[in-house]
Write a protein that holds these residues in place. Structure first.
Motif, mmCIF file in Angstrom:
data_model
loop_
_atom_site.group_PDB
_atom_site.id
_atom_site.type_symbol
_atom_site.label_atom_id
_atom_site.label_comp_id
_atom_site.label_asym_id
_atom_site.label_seq_id
_atom_site.Cartn_x
_atom_site.Cartn_y
_atom_site.Cartn_z
ATOM 1 N N SER A 195 17.798 -14.375 -42.691
ATOM 2 C CA SER A 195 17.113 -13.583 -41.667
ATOM 3 C C SER A 195 15.618 -13.840 -41.698
ATOM 4 O O SER A 195 14.966 -13.937 -40.655
ATOM 5 N N ALA A 196 15.095 -13.961 -42.908
ATOM 6 C CA ALA A 196 13.660 -14.235 -43.024
ATOM 7 C C ALA A 196 13.335 -15.566 -42.358
ATOM 8 O O ALA A 196 12.318 -15.701 -41.664
ATOM 9 N N LEU A 197 14.205 -16.559 -42.529
ATOM 10 C CA LEU A 197 13.991 -17.866 -41.916
ATOM 11 C C LEU A 197 14.108 -17.757 -40.397
ATOM 12 O O LEU A 197 13.305 -18.322 -39.651
ATOM 13 N N PHE A 198 15.115 -16.999 -39.972
ATOM 14 C CA PHE A 198 15.316 -16.776 -38.545
ATOM 15 C C PHE A 198 14.063 -16.152 -37.931
ATOM 16 O O PHE A 198 13.559 -16.600 -36.902
ATOM 17 N N ASN A 199 13.559 -15.147 -38.586
ATOM 18 C CA ASN A 199 12.350 -14.478 -38.084
ATOM 19 C C ASN A 199 11.160 -15.424 -38.065
ATOM 20 O O ASN A 199 10.358 -15.434 -37.140
ATOM 21 N N ARG A 200 11.059 -16.198 -39.101
ATOM 22 C CA ARG A 200 9.942 -17.137 -39.216
ATOM 23 C C ARG A 200 9.984 -18.142 -38.060
ATOM 24 O O ARG A 200 8.978 -18.458 -37.446
ATOM 25 N N LEU A 201 11.193 -18.623 -37.760
ATOM 26 C CA LEU A 201 11.335 -19.640 -36.723
ATOM 27 C C LEU A 201 11.175 -19.045 -35.335
ATOM 28 O O LEU A 201 10.673 -19.684 -34.423
ATOM 29 N N SER A 202 11.634 -17.822 -35.178
ATOM 30 C CA SER A 202 11.550 -17.213 -33.851
ATOM 31 C C SER A 202 10.227 -16.478 -33.678
ATOM 32 O O SER A 202 9.847 -16.126 -32.585
ATOM 33 N N ARG A 203 9.543 -16.294 -34.788
ATOM 34 C CA ARG A 203 8.273 -15.575 -34.792
ATOM 35 C C ARG A 203 8.380 -14.175 -34.204
ATOM 36 O O ARG A 203 7.444 -13.593 -33.702
ATOM 37 N N LYS A 204 9.588 -13.661 -34.206
ATOM 38 C CA LYS A 204 9.761 -12.290 -33.729
ATOM 39 C C LYS A 204 10.580 -11.554 -34.773
ATOM 40 O O LYS A 204 11.488 -12.111 -35.357
ATOM 41 N N GLN A 205 10.293 -10.295 -34.951
ATOM 42 C CA GLN A 205 11.065 -9.542 -35.932
ATOM 43 C C GLN A 205 12.326 -9.034 -35.260
ATOM 44 O O GLN A 205 12.421 -7.881 -34.870
ATOM 45 N N ILE A 206 13.298 -9.902 -35.102
ATOM 46 C CA ILE A 206 14.505 -9.484 -34.417
ATOM 47 C C ILE A 206 15.618 -9.192 -35.396
ATOM 48 O O ILE A 206 16.195 -8.113 -35.427
ATOM 49 N N SER A 207 15.902 -10.170 -36.254
ATOM 50 C CA SER A 207 17.032 -9.905 -37.119
ATOM 51 C C SER A 207 16.534 -9.120 -38.325
ATOM 52 O O SER A 207 15.388 -9.198 -38.723
ATOM 53 N N LEU A 208 17.388 -8.301 -38.840
ATOM 54 C CA LEU A 208 16.986 -7.399 -39.911
ATOM 55 C C LEU A 208 16.775 -8.122 -41.233
ATOM 56 O O LEU A 208 17.586 -8.957 -41.602
ATOM 57 N N VAL A 209 15.740 -7.785 -41.918
ATOM 58 C CA VAL A 209 15.602 -8.306 -43.272
ATOM 59 C C VAL A 209 15.618 -7.104 -44.204
ATOM 60 O O VAL A 209 14.813 -6.188 -44.079
#
Ligand code: GDP
Ligand code: GDP
Length: 476
Positions: free
Chosen positions: A16-30
């Protein structure tokens, strides 16, 4: 069609942290509790004008909830079905786990390109920890820190290299990052003339950089869609040269430009050849680990002047092509440590042979992105060491356990060698190994940088560190 990238991995590795980093949005929960990201989330993203879809897949193989586990397994299956490329994320601080191995086995059978992303390597303290994961059987490993952004750009550049350009819509996509080039060499070698000859005057923009000294100017220009930046160019100008004729100053200036550059161009006056100053600057380039192109300028003069007595003795001049070869060989003999650098011959005055300059620079750019797959690289090293084993020193001999390419940045090719004892490693043997590698991978213009790892020392260092404390650290 937009490429689809799926993020796969067991719980808590930082998907999720990687997902957020790549999308630059806090979408998926960490959240620091396994299995929080339950649903597949997809998101449209853009990396350097290339559009792609990112898929986060929950987690794999959760042991405390079998129903949930089945869900997640299905998610992974879907992701594998949908995706073009897969980021297989592991926890670099935990080390290889049984679940990683299990997942690795499944992913190795997938048709997709798999990028093994070793996460939570936040700082240089965890340097080279990623190589432990080569055990999972993939050809390369990418060290990253999703939390801090380390290694992410490199990973994305690599994965997106083969994606279609311009699918994000809008105008033609180009590489926006200019290639920084330092043009260095002794005064009067023709550096300024060469730069002027390379620049198509219509497109030249000379921009003094704010905050730099009065002299230092970066010259920006473009050729066939590639942006170039010639760094510290004014330092080469005659006026400043007169004000500052000392060799020491020249060397300091060269060192500064070299350190700022992606590629160094060493200009040699064809009539003078490689002298003390050239060797000194070449040494600086090598020490900085920068790719290098050698330009023999004023070729018009050399051509006419029978530069080599040896050839003149024979009464007749060799053909131009043969002459180039003779000159090149003599140059490599003088600067044997720069043998990997291609040589081009130019006449800045006559504006001739300049195309060769651009071709060589492009070739070097491609070479520095060369991937050395772990399997092939180590087979090659094994054969070489069998053919020519290291000499024994005080009854001990060097053992090379394995060699892997560090996939972190593109400036140069870095190899990490896991060996028994660094005292047994010699420059001579390193040169031999390099030669063996270059017969398969020429890596034109690029130096090979070596990091030596005493495997026994490293192992004890990791073993002395309890797993628990590694996990604690990952939470800070
Ligand atoms: P997921 O279950 O794989 O999606 O993992 P999460 O993204 O929820 O992350 C799990 C835990 O690891 C969280 O406590 C994160 O803060 C932590 N984490 C994620 N990425 C990093 C990283 O790059 N460095 C460190 N130190 N911790 C990380
Ligand atoms: P820099 O000090 O390295 O920047 O050298 P310059 O570009 O100022 O050139 C020094 C001198 O060499 C000038 O008189 C140039 O005209 C001359 N020069 C530069 N390139 C060539 C070339 O390819 N052929 C010849 N014959 N002269 C050149």
């Amino acid at each position: 069609m937009k490429p689809v990238v799926a993020i796969v991995g067991r719980p808590n590795v930082g998907k999720s942290a990687l997902f957020n980093r790549l999308s630059r949005k806090q979408i998926s929960l960490v959240y620091d509790k396994p299995g929080v990201t339950r649903d597949r989330i997809t998101l449209d993203c853009i990396w350097k004008s290339k559009a792609f879809t990112l898929v986060d897949t929950g987690g794999v193989g959760l042991e405390d909830d079998s129903g949930f586990e089945a869900d997640i397994e299905r998610e992974v299956a879907i992701a594998i079905d949908l995706a073009d490329d897969i980021f297989f994320v592991v926890d670099g601080r935990e080390g290889v786990t049984a679940l990683d191995k299990d997942l690795g086995r499944r992913l190795r059978r997938a048709r997709q390109r798999i990028f093994l992303v070793v996460n939570k390597l936040d700082s240089s303290k965890q340097d080279d920890w990623e190589f432990e994961f080569l055990e999972l059987g993939f050809e390369q490993v990418f060290p990253v820190s999703a939390a801090h952004g380390r290694g992410i750009a490199f990973l994305m550049d690599d994965v997106s290299k083969d994606w279609p350009a311009g699918n994000a819509g809008g105008s033609e996509v180009r590489n926006d990052e200019p290639l920084n080039i330092a043009v260095v060499g002794r005064p009067n070698a023709g550096k300024s003339s060469l730069i002027n000859a390379l620049l198509d005057e219509d497109r030249v923009i000379v921009s003094p950089l704010a905050g730099t000294t009065r002299d230092a100017v970066d010259v920006h220009f473009e050729n066939e869609g590639q942006k170039f930046c010639l760094v510290d160019t004014a330092g080469m100008r005659k006026r400043s040269k007169l004000q500052d004729p000392l060799e020491r100053a020249m060397t300091a200036r060269s060192a500064h430009s070299i350190n700022r550059a992606d590629i160094c161009v060493l200009v040699i006056d064809a009539e003078l050849g490689a002298g003390v100053q050239e060797k000194k600057i070449a040494g600086l380039i090598q020490k900085a680990g920068k790719p290098c192109l050698i330009v023999v300028n004023k070729w018009d003069l050399a051509r006419d002047a029978k530069v080599f007595d040896a050839t003149a003795d024979r009464g007749d001049l060799p053909s131009p092509e043969k002459f180039l070869g003779i000159y090149r060989d003599a140059l490599y003999k003088e600067m044997f440590f720069l043998k990997y650098a291609p040589v081009v011959f130019t006449s800045a005055l006559e504006k001739r042979r300049l195309g060769g300059w651009f071709d060589a620079v492009r070739e070097i750019c491609e070479a520095r992105e060369t991937l050395l797959p772990a399997g092939k690289l180590n087979r090659l090293i094994e054969e070489a060491t069998k053919r020519h084993p290291p000499v024994r020193v005080r009854n001990r001999s060097l053992k090379i356990y394995y060699i892997a390419q560090k996939r972190e940045r593109v400036t140069s090719t870095t190899l990490v060698a896991f060996i028994n004892n660094r005292d047994l490693w010699s420059d001579e043997y390193q040169r031999f190994l390099e030669q063996a590698i270059r017969t398969e991978y020429p890596l034109k213009g690029c130096p090979l940088l070596w990091h030596l790892k005493d495997k026994s020392a490293q192992k004890s260092q990791r073993e002395s560190k309890p797993k628990q404390s590694r996990r604690e650290e990952s939470r800070d």
